[in-house]
Design a protein around this motif. Sequence first.
Motif, PDB file in Angstrom:
ATOM      1  N   ALA A  70      -1.880   5.023   0.073  1.00 59.58           N
ATOM      2  CA  ALA A  70      -2.488   6.305   0.421  1.00 59.58           C
ATOM      3  C   ALA A  70      -1.443   7.297   0.934  1.00 59.58           C
ATOM      4  O   ALA A  70      -1.534   8.502   0.657  1.00 59.58           O
ATOM      5  CB  ALA A  70      -3.582   6.099   1.464  1.00 59.58           C
ATOM      6  N   THR A  71      -0.448   6.811   1.656  1.00 60.15           N
ATOM      7  CA  THR A  71       0.622   7.686   2.127  1.00 60.15           C
ATOM      8  C   THR A  71       1.427   8.232   0.956  1.00 60.15           C
ATOM      9  O   THR A  71       1.766   9.427   0.918  1.00 60.15           O
ATOM     10  CB  THR A  71       1.544   6.931   3.102  1.00 60.15           C
ATOM     11  N   ALA A  72       1.740   7.374   0.000  1.00 54.87           N
ATOM     12  CA  ALA A  72       2.467   7.830  -1.190  1.00 54.87           C
ATOM     13  C   ALA A  72       1.647   8.871  -1.949  1.00 54.87           C
ATOM     14  O   ALA A  72       2.188   9.895  -2.393  1.00 54.87           O
ATOM     15  CB  ALA A  72       2.800   6.646  -2.085  1.00 54.87           C
ATOM     16  N   LEU A  73       0.349   8.630  -2.088  1.00 50.66           N
ATOM     17  CA  LEU A  73      -0.515   9.611  -2.743  1.00 50.66           C
ATOM     18  C   LEU A  73      -0.512  10.936  -1.981  1.00 50.66           C
ATOM     19  O   LEU A  73      -0.442  12.016  -2.584  1.00 50.66           O
ATOM     20  CB  LEU A  73      -1.947   9.082  -2.852  1.00 50.66           C
ATOM     21  N   GLY A  74      -0.573  10.853  -0.673  1.00 52.41           N
ATOM     22  CA  GLY A  74      -0.588  12.064   0.141  1.00 52.41           C
ATOM     23  C   GLY A  74       0.708  12.857   0.053  1.00 52.41           C
ATOM     24  O   GLY A  74       0.686  14.090  -0.043  1.00 52.41           O
ATOM     25  N   LEU A  75       1.847  12.167   0.071  1.00 48.16           N
ATOM     26  CA  LEU A  75       3.131  12.869   0.007  1.00 48.16           C
ATOM     27  C   LEU A  75       3.352  13.531  -1.357  1.00 48.16           C
ATOM     28  O   LEU A  75       3.770  14.695  -1.431  1.00 48.16           O
ATOM     29  CB  LEU A  75       4.268  11.899   0.330  1.00 48.16           C
ATOM     30  N   VAL A  76       3.066  12.802  -2.419  1.00 45.05           N
ATOM     31  CA  VAL A  76       3.216  13.390  -3.758  1.00 45.05           C
ATOM     32  C   VAL A  76       2.197  14.512  -3.946  1.00 45.05           C
ATOM     33  O   VAL A  76       2.518  15.575  -4.493  1.00 45.05           O
ATOM     34  CB  VAL A  76       3.078  12.306  -4.853  1.00 45.05           C
ATOM     35  N   GLY A  77       0.980  14.305  -3.476  1.00 50.42           N
ATOM     36  CA  GLY A  77      -0.047  15.339  -3.565  1.00 50.42           C
ATOM     37  C   GLY A  77       0.325  16.594  -2.795  1.00 50.42           C
ATOM     38  O   GLY A  77       0.073  17.716  -3.246  1.00 50.42           O
ATOM     39  N   GLY A 115     -11.750   4.381  -1.244  1.00 52.95           N
ATOM     40  CA  GLY A 115     -10.963   3.153  -1.141  1.00 52.95           C
ATOM     41  C   GLY A 115     -10.940   2.602   0.277  1.00 52.95           C
ATOM     42  O   GLY A 115     -11.045   1.391   0.491  1.00 52.95           O
ATOM     43  N   PHE A 116     -10.829   3.495   1.246  1.00 54.71           N
ATOM     44  CA  PHE A 116     -10.833   3.031   2.631  1.00 54.71           C
ATOM     45  C   PHE A 116     -12.229   2.662   3.106  1.00 54.71           C
ATOM     46  O   PHE A 116     -12.380   1.752   3.929  1.00 54.71           O
ATOM     47  CB  PHE A 116     -10.214   4.086   3.549  1.00 54.71           C
ATOM     48  N   LEU A 117     -13.254   3.324   2.605  1.00 55.72           N
ATOM     49  CA  LEU A 117     -14.620   2.967   2.983  1.00 55.72           C
ATOM     50  C   LEU A 117     -15.046   1.617   2.427  1.00 55.72           C
ATOM     51  O   LEU A 117     -15.954   0.991   2.951  1.00 55.72           O
ATOM     52  CB  LEU A 117     -15.598   4.046   2.522  1.00 55.72           C
ATOM     53  N   SER A 118     -14.401   1.187   1.370  1.00 53.01           N
ATOM     54  CA  SER A 118     -14.763  -0.088   0.751  1.00 53.01           C
ATOM     55  C   SER A 118     -13.778  -1.198   1.128  1.00 53.01           C
ATOM     56  O   SER A 118     -13.591  -2.133   0.363  1.00 53.01           O
ATOM     57  CB  SER A 118     -14.821   0.076  -0.768  1.00 53.01           C
ATOM     58  N   ILE A 119     -13.184  -1.117   2.294  1.00 52.35           N
ATOM     59  CA  ILE A 119     -12.143  -2.055   2.722  1.00 52.35           C
ATOM     60  C   ILE A 119     -12.633  -3.500   2.752  1.00 52.35           C
ATOM     61  O   ILE A 119     -11.857  -4.424   2.550  1.00 52.35           O
ATOM     62  CB  ILE A 119     -11.566  -1.644   4.097  1.00 52.35           C
ATOM     63  N   ARG A 123     -11.754  -6.140  -4.543  1.00 51.83           N
ATOM     64  CA  ARG A 123     -10.949  -5.372  -5.499  1.00 51.83           C
ATOM     65  C   ARG A 123     -11.233  -3.883  -5.501  1.00 51.83           C
ATOM     66  O   ARG A 123     -10.413  -3.107  -5.978  1.00 51.83           O
ATOM     67  CB  ARG A 123     -11.186  -5.920  -6.903  1.00 51.83           C
ATOM     68  N   LEU A 124     -12.378  -3.479  -5.016  1.00 50.52           N
ATOM     69  CA  LEU A 124     -12.789  -2.080  -5.107  1.00 50.52           C
ATOM     70  C   LEU A 124     -11.806  -1.105  -4.455  1.00 50.52           C
ATOM     71  O   LEU A 124     -11.528  -0.054  -5.034  1.00 50.52           O
ATOM     72  CB  LEU A 124     -14.197  -1.903  -4.540  1.00 50.52           C
ATOM     73  N   PRO A 125     -11.229  -1.391  -3.285  1.00 49.16           N
ATOM     74  CA  PRO A 125     -10.273  -0.433  -2.717  1.00 49.16           C
ATOM     75  C   PRO A 125      -9.067  -0.203  -3.622  1.00 49.16           C
ATOM     76  O   PRO A 125      -8.608   0.933  -3.767  1.00 49.16           O
ATOM     77  CB  PRO A 125      -9.839  -1.073  -1.398  1.00 49.16           C
ATOM     78  N   TRP A 126      -8.583  -1.255  -4.246  1.00 46.94           N
ATOM     79  CA  TRP A 126      -7.417  -1.125  -5.121  1.00 46.94           C
ATOM     80  C   TRP A 126      -7.776  -0.349  -6.376  1.00 46.94           C
ATOM     81  O   TRP A 126      -6.973   0.465  -6.865  1.00 46.94           O
ATOM     82  CB  TRP A 126      -6.865  -2.504  -5.465  1.00 46.94           C
ATOM     83  N   LEU A 127      -8.969  -0.588  -6.913  1.00 46.43           N
ATOM     84  CA  LEU A 127      -9.415   0.164  -8.084  1.00 46.43           C
ATOM     85  C   LEU A 127      -9.579   1.642  -7.762  1.00 46.43           C
ATOM     86  O   LEU A 127      -9.231   2.514  -8.573  1.00 46.43           O
ATOM     87  CB  LEU A 127     -10.726  -0.415  -8.613  1.00 46.43           C
ATOM     88  N   MET A 128     -10.104   1.932  -6.585  1.00 47.09           N
ATOM     89  CA  MET A 128     -10.301   3.332  -6.212  1.00 47.09           C
ATOM     90  C   MET A 128      -8.969   4.038  -5.950  1.00 47.09           C
ATOM     91  O   MET A 128      -8.809   5.205  -6.323  1.00 47.09           O
ATOM     92  CB  MET A 128     -11.237   3.434  -5.019  1.00 47.09           C
ATOM     93  N   LEU A 129      -8.026   3.358  -5.329  1.00 46.69           N
ATOM     94  CA  LEU A 129      -6.711   3.979  -5.148  1.00 46.69           C
ATOM     95  C   LEU A 129      -6.000   4.151  -6.485  1.00 46.69           C
ATOM     96  O   LEU A 129      -5.288   5.134  -6.695  1.00 46.69           O
ATOM     97  CB  LEU A 129      -5.860   3.167  -4.182  1.00 46.69           C
ATOM     98  N   GLY A 130      -6.195   3.207  -7.394  1.00 41.59           N
ATOM     99  CA  GLY A 130      -5.658   3.375  -8.740  1.00 41.59           C
ATOM    100  C   GLY A 130      -6.308   4.558  -9.440  1.00 41.59           C
ATOM    101  O   GLY A 130      -5.640   5.337 -10.135  1.00 41.59           O
TER     102      GLY A 130
END
Length: 147
Positions: A70-77, A115-119, A123-130
């Motif tokens: 999520a941090t990587a997504l945030g920085l690139v975003g 992704g964080f709500l489905s912690i 597998r769902l958090p990883w699928l949602m982050l993907g």
Amino acid sequence: MDGTDPARTGNAVPDRPFWVQRAASDATVRLGSRDEVFLPRRGLASLFRLPGASDPAPDGRRMVGLCAWATALGLVGMAVALRGLYAILSGTDPVWYEPTLIVGGLAGIALTVGGFLSIQRRRLPWLMLGGATVPLLLNLVLTVIAL
């Protein structure tokens, strides 16, 4: 009356997590001066298994992995958003760029939050982050090509 029934004792803590199917007799818990009814979750809400009081904490490695992604997504975003903002303010962007950037950004944010709500799922958090990575990469490619 043995004092263990939460509906009769005024105990605010249910004996089972909220997402467990409850019998009709378990549906009401007495909370002070009002009765609280716990309804079973259906549809989209059933995908997100929020942790209850009796659930163990997620594994530390799992949390670190989710937070790092999520941090990587945030920085690139943030880099894409700042470049897009500069192009929008300077007026050098194509007409289609601003709505595309906004829709892709909101979709990525929603999937990351999901992704964080489905912690508690496996597998769902990883699928949602993907899934959140896809609109971010599209926005990155469109920003590089269009600007």
